[in-house]
Design an enzyme around this catalytic site. Structure first.
Site, PDB file in Angstrom:
ATOM      1  N   ARG A 115     -17.632 -43.117 -15.491  1.00 13.31           N
ATOM      2  CA  ARG A 115     -18.280 -41.946 -16.074  1.00 13.31           C
ATOM      3  C   ARG A 115     -17.417 -41.393 -17.199  1.00 13.31           C
ATOM      4  O   ARG A 115     -16.262 -41.790 -17.375  1.00 13.31           O
ATOM      5  CB  ARG A 115     -18.523 -40.860 -15.027  1.00 13.31           C
ATOM      6  CG  ARG A 115     -17.248 -40.288 -14.404  1.00 13.31           C
ATOM      7  CD  ARG A 115     -17.571 -39.030 -13.620  1.00 13.31           C
ATOM      8  NE  ARG A 115     -16.465 -38.553 -12.817  1.00 13.31           N
ATOM      9  CZ  ARG A 115     -15.422 -37.861 -13.276  1.00 13.31           C
ATOM     10  NH1 ARG A 115     -15.302 -37.608 -14.574  1.00 13.31           N
ATOM     11  NH2 ARG A 115     -14.482 -37.448 -12.447  1.00 13.31           N
ATOM     12  N   ASN A 117     -15.141 -38.440 -18.894  1.00  9.19           N
ATOM     13  CA  ASN A 117     -14.159 -37.564 -18.276  1.00  9.19           C
ATOM     14  C   ASN A 117     -13.695 -36.507 -19.279  1.00  9.19           C
ATOM     15  O   ASN A 117     -14.403 -35.565 -19.547  1.00  9.19           O
ATOM     16  CB  ASN A 117     -12.985 -38.370 -17.720  1.00  9.19           C
ATOM     17  CG  ASN A 117     -12.174 -37.566 -16.722  1.00  9.19           C
ATOM     18  OD1 ASN A 117     -12.745 -36.963 -15.821  1.00  9.19           O
ATOM     19  ND2 ASN A 117     -10.861 -37.542 -16.876  1.00  9.19           N
ATOM     20  N   ASP A 221      -2.583 -34.926 -15.834  1.00  7.57           N
ATOM     21  CA  ASP A 221      -4.034 -34.744 -15.913  1.00  7.57           C
ATOM     22  C   ASP A 221      -4.346 -34.081 -17.255  1.00  7.57           C
ATOM     23  O   ASP A 221      -3.957 -34.592 -18.295  1.00  7.57           O
ATOM     24  CB  ASP A 221      -4.515 -33.927 -14.713  1.00  7.57           C
ATOM     25  CG  ASP A 221      -5.988 -34.120 -14.396  1.00  7.57           C
ATOM     26  OD1 ASP A 221      -6.803 -34.072 -15.327  1.00  7.57           O
ATOM     27  OD2 ASP A 221      -6.335 -34.286 -13.214  1.00  7.57           O
TER      28      ASP A 221
END
Length: 320
Positions: A115, A117, A221
């Site tokens: 997918r 992100n 992240d």
């Protein structure tokens, strides 16, 4: 010299998101937006009034960007890109189902794609750099994540593949004169630096900016930058946000003991000196939740002594 550590115990909003992400500060409206990817929600928080709430969507919303014409948000969805007008994000929110405009983009996904992100508008405002993530079974033999440069073309969007063989595309930023792009490849635990051509959007000549492999400092992240071009890296699995100097040294650690999976961060507030931090409950055990009960909440950290950089807005209108 050891980095300075600042501890923030209390969370700000107790939403306990499954996968809180995508924090974005709107300096015009003085509002914070962020998402719960797995919860299919966009949250709105207005610090001046304390009002907050969310709108639900029919699919994962993974990343957001502001538009230069101030009409709404660009959104990366699990399977495409969209425009969401501010009319579809009423504040305070309603219980009405939210709609959006799917954007026509010609893109061929890499083998192993899972997918969309992370995403971030480049300093020119002409390109939205959008990353995808691989399917879990795709690594390391055929990492299916890619990084694309999205630009306006007539009534639609064009997509140019910049990088392939990625794991989970994450935090991005640029150096002071826009000649270098930072990019986070999470499962490789690295933040890379690439030569960036602001005129063409081309990337080249990767070097490693950070590849900290320390369980105490977690997995990189999302990221944001301050006005000194320091890098603030949210660290999954550690309850921390790390500040890197432009030279790559760690000089400050924000510790959120009540959270574990810290996912994104952005400076906001009237003076851009308040750090908003999202977190996620995904991937945690019952015992971990017991030790980190605010995992999935939104945090704000004040008094850091830094001011942020406002994110560049994308040029183009999608109302028609």
């Amino acid at each position: 010299m050891a980095p300075k550590t600042i501890i923030q115990q209390e969370s700000l909003l107790q939403y306990q998101c499954e996968l809180g992400e995508g924090s974005l500060w709107d300096a015009v409206r003085q509002r914070l937006y962020f998402v719960d990817i797995l919860g299919c929600k966009i949250f709105t928080y207005e610090p001046s009034t304390g009002k907050h709430g969310y709108q639900s969507f029919d699919r994962n919303v993974t990343a957001l960007a502001l538009l230069e014409d101030n009409t709404g948000l660009l959104a990366a969805l699990q399977d495409g890109l969209a425009f969401i007008s501010f009319d579809q994000l009423p504040f305070p929110p309603t219980n009405s189902p939210s709609t959006y405009k799917r954007l026509n983009v010609d893109i061929t996904h890499l083998e192993g794609f899972n997918r969309f992100n992370e995403a971030c508008v480049d300093p020119s405002g002409k390109r939205w750099i959008v990353g995808t993530m691989m399917h879990e079974q795709g690594f390391p033999g055929s990492a299916g994540g890619g990084l694309y440069s999205i630009s306006k073309s007539g009534d639609g969007l064009t997509a140019e593949l910049l990088l392939d063989q990625l794991t989970v595309s994450n935090g991005m930023g640029w150096t002071k004169y826009n000649k270098t792009m930072y990019f986070t490849d999470s499962l490789r635990k690295e933040i890379g630096k690439y030569d960036y051509d602001i005129d063409t959007g081309a990337v080249s000549n990767k070097v490693i900016f950070s590849n900290v492999d320390d369980e105490e400092l977690g997995v990189p992240d999302g990221m944001c930058q301050d006005d000194q071009y320091g890098i603030w890296s949210a660290r999954w699995g550690s309850g921390k946000v790390i500040r890197f100097t432009p030279q790559g040294e760690i000089d400050l650690i924000v510790h959120l003991p009540q959270a574990l999976n810290v996912t994104s961060c952005i400076f906001g507030g009237p003076n851009l000196d308040e750090l908003y931090v999202t977190s996620a409950r995904e991937g945690t055990t019952a015992e971990q939740i017991k030790r980190h009960p605010s995992n999935g909440d939104l945090f704000v950290v004040k008094g850091l002594g830094f001011r942020g950089k406002e994110r560049t807005r994308f040029q183009g209108s999608f109302l028609a």
